[in-house]
Design an enzyme around this catalytic site. Structure first.
Site, PDB file in Angstrom:
ATOM      1  N   ARG A 131       0.810  -1.230   0.000  1.00 59.13           N
ATOM      2  CA  ARG A 131       0.000   0.000   0.000  1.00 59.13           C
ATOM      3  C   ARG A 131       0.841   1.277   0.000  1.00 59.13           C
ATOM      4  NH1 ARG A 131      -3.104  -3.391   3.525  1.00 59.13           N
ATOM      5  NH2 ARG A 131      -5.067  -3.995   2.518  1.00 59.13           N
ATOM      6  N   LYS A 151       3.235  11.399 -10.646  1.00 60.22           N
ATOM      7  CA  LYS A 151       2.361  10.610 -11.519  1.00 60.22           C
ATOM      8  C   LYS A 151       3.065   9.308 -11.866  1.00 60.22           C
ATOM      9  CE  LYS A 151      -0.712  13.717 -14.035  1.00 60.22           C
ATOM     10  NZ  LYS A 151      -1.086  14.218 -15.380  1.00 60.22           N
ATOM     11  N   GLU A 188       9.052  18.368 -24.344  1.00 60.77           N
ATOM     12  CA  GLU A 188       8.518  18.768 -23.038  1.00 60.77           C
ATOM     13  C   GLU A 188       9.071  20.131 -22.616  1.00 60.77           C
ATOM     14  OE1 GLU A 188       6.154  17.363 -21.453  1.00 60.77           O
ATOM     15  OE2 GLU A 188       6.083  15.261 -22.064  1.00 60.77           O
ATOM     16  N   LYS A 239       7.520  22.884 -13.248  1.00 63.36           N
ATOM     17  CA  LYS A 239       6.773  21.698 -12.825  1.00 63.36           C
ATOM     18  C   LYS A 239       6.536  21.732 -11.321  1.00 63.36           C
ATOM     19  CE  LYS A 239       5.184  17.369 -13.608  1.00 63.36           C
ATOM     20  NZ  LYS A 239       5.667  16.185 -14.311  1.00 63.36           N
ATOM     21  N   GLU A 286      -3.984  17.163  -9.836  1.00 60.52           N
ATOM     22  CA  GLU A 286      -4.632  17.579 -11.082  1.00 60.52           C
ATOM     23  C   GLU A 286      -6.118  17.862 -10.906  1.00 60.52           C
ATOM     24  OE1 GLU A 286      -4.828  15.685 -15.438  1.00 60.52           O
ATOM     25  OE2 GLU A 286      -2.787  15.827 -14.649  1.00 60.52           O
ATOM     26  N   ARG A 343      -2.987  21.819 -12.696  1.00 55.93           N
ATOM     27  CA  ARG A 343      -1.972  20.864 -13.149  1.00 55.93           C
ATOM     28  C   ARG A 343      -2.282  20.295 -14.530  1.00 55.93           C
ATOM     29  NH1 ARG A 343       1.080  15.973  -9.808  1.00 55.93           N
ATOM     30  NH2 ARG A 343       2.222  15.208 -11.610  1.00 55.93           N
ATOM     31  N   ASN A 352      -0.450  18.946 -19.430  1.00 58.97           N
ATOM     32  CA  ASN A 352      -0.795  17.988 -20.482  1.00 58.97           C
ATOM     33  C   ASN A 352      -0.919  18.654 -21.850  1.00 58.97           C
ATOM     34  OD1 ASN A 352      -1.102  15.505 -18.908  1.00 58.97           O
ATOM     35  ND2 ASN A 352      -2.817  16.556 -17.952  1.00 58.97           N
ATOM     36  N   HIS A 400      -0.541  16.677 -25.027  1.00 61.84           N
ATOM     37  CA  HIS A 400      -0.651  15.260 -24.676  1.00 61.84           C
ATOM     38  C   HIS A 400      -1.988  14.643 -25.077  1.00 61.84           C
ATOM     39  CE1 HIS A 400       2.845  16.423 -22.415  1.00 61.84           C
ATOM     40  NE2 HIS A 400       3.016  15.230 -21.905  1.00 61.84           N
ATOM     41  N   HIS A 423      -1.177  11.458 -26.889  1.00 62.48           N
ATOM     42  CA  HIS A 423      -1.399  10.126 -26.329  1.00 62.48           C
ATOM     43  C   HIS A 423      -2.192   9.244 -27.289  1.00 62.48           C
ATOM     44  CE1 HIS A 423      -0.766  11.167 -21.769  1.00 62.48           C
ATOM     45  NE2 HIS A 423       0.353  11.078 -22.442  1.00 62.48           N
ATOM     46  N   HIS A 470       7.280   9.177 -27.049  1.00 59.46           N
ATOM     47  CA  HIS A 470       6.386  10.090 -26.331  1.00 59.46           C
ATOM     48  C   HIS A 470       6.631  11.549 -26.718  1.00 59.46           C
ATOM     49  CE1 HIS A 470       3.852  11.706 -23.204  1.00 59.46           C
ATOM     50  NE2 HIS A 470       4.861  12.398 -22.708  1.00 59.46           N
TER      51      HIS A 470
END
Length: 377
Positions: A136, A158, A200, A244, A254, A258, A262, A265, A269, A282
């Site tokens: 956990r 993330k 990026e 960042k 997010e 935040r 993206n 993205h 994606h 990517h």
């Protein structure tokens, strides 16, 4: 020279330690691993972590830097096990995570133990997810070795793996205890991966930092490390990481702000997923997504045509694509957008620029506009 950037969070703040390039010639020298790797164990010891560590890497990165990292950890009193996973986005799956779980069990990792990600974004994401879910949640330390991971994926917590129908659909927020960045590692980075990281960096210029954007414009070339001045590399790392850190500190999970990280993205994606994570990497997909998002913003009257031309010129200067890969079906992209993690109440949220350094989040983008822009790419 080492810079320290703080990521300030309510529950667990942490430091990003950045060491600049030390060799002005920047010739490849795998024998001389970055000295900050020698300090990994010492820095982790100062965090009062448990003694058991699992170092995760891929075979290529481990060959260059694995033994130095392990030696540093052992010299600081840690008990170290290691695991290498195949490189590439297509291996970012639950099957790879199962291998990490098996090794964690074999070595009896405890809740005070730490997984160390030594690698690029794929290794960082998988190691972070395994750490988030083993017992956990145990500690994770990020030691990124690609430009993309240094400026983006290693920071912010993330973590995740891909589902056959979409990128990073399985994951968790799990902040690292430390991010250790050494610019000298970039000397071993393939040129294509360096260019991917520049996508990026350009993103940060568009969404947050107009001064960084201007610095990139002033550079004659951005497509290879050897053509980028060491001072600019230092600025790229520090300004991108600071951007960042600022965004994550304001919105850790997010809930709003935040999402601007993206930018590029959403469509990116979809392109990655539809090409099986083999045709484009990517960063290349993000570059394509930024071109599309910029043009969507122009079509909606939100952004000036001159600004999207400036953005696209930077993308081309970095040796990145500005067109869709041949054979990618536009309707398949439209359908894939519905699986994006940012979809809310059935509406796709886009991050669109309004000026260099400023973006907005909107779910009011007609599908016809998306189709039109994609057809013209």
């Amino acid at each position: 020279m080492t810079s320290v950037i703080n990521v300030n969070l309510p529950e667990q703040s942490y430091e990003i330690a950045i060491t600049s390039l030390r060799d002005a010639t920047r010739t490849l020298s795998y024998a001389n691993a970055p000295s900050s790797l020698d300090q990994l164990g010492q820095q982790m010891a100062s965090l009062k972590l448990g003694k058991k560590v699992l170092l995760v890497s891929n075979p290529t990165i481990f060959k260059h830097f694995g033994e130095r990292a392990i030696a540093s950890l052992k010299s600081a009193g840690f008990e170290v096990a290691s695991c290498t996973l195949p490189p590439g986005e297509r291996y970012k799956t639950l099957n790879s995570i199962q291998k990490l779980y098996d090794i964690a069990l074999e070595n009896r990792l405890e809740r005070s133990s730490t997984m160390v990600a030594l690698g690029g974004g794929v290794i960082g994401d998988m190691t972070g997810f395994a750490a988030a879910t083993w017992l956990r949640g145990i500690n994770v330390v990020q030691v990124p070795t690609s430009l993309l991971a240094m400026v983006d994926s290693a920071i912010g917590g993330k973590t995740g793996v891909n589902h056959p129908h979409g990128k990073n659909l399985i994951g968790a927020f799990h902040q690292p205890r430390l991010v250790l960045i050494d610019a000298d590692v970039l000397k071993t980075l393939p040129m294509r991966e360096f260019r991917a990281g520049m996508a990026e960096v350009i993103k940060y210029g568009v969404i947050w930092d107009a001064e960084l954007f201007a610095q990139l414009e002033a550079s004659k070339r951005l497509d290879q490390l050897r053509y980028v001045k060491p001072e600019l590399i230092t600025n790229i790392l520090t300004r991108s990481c600071q951007a960042k850190a600022d965004v994550v500190s304001k919105d850790e999970k997010e809930g709003g702000l935040r999402a601007i990280l993206n930018y590029g993205h959403t469509i990116g994606h979809a392109v990655e997923s539809l090409t099986g994570y083999r045709l484009v990497n990517h960063g290349e997909a993000v570059a394509i997504g930024m071109v599309a998002a910029g043009q969507i913003a122009v079509e909606l009257g939100m952004w000036q045509k001159e600004d999207t031309e400036r953005q696209n010129a930077l993308i081309q200067k970095a040796g990145l694509p500005t067109q869709l890969p041949a054979g990618v079906d536009i309707e398949a992209i439209i359908e894939a957008l519905q699986l994006d993690k940012k979809v809310k109440a059935g509406k796709v949220r886009f991050i669109l620029p309004t000026e260099i350094g400023v973006v907005t989040i909107t779910d009011e983008v007609p599908s016809d506009i998306i189709r039109q822009v994609l057809r013209e790419m």
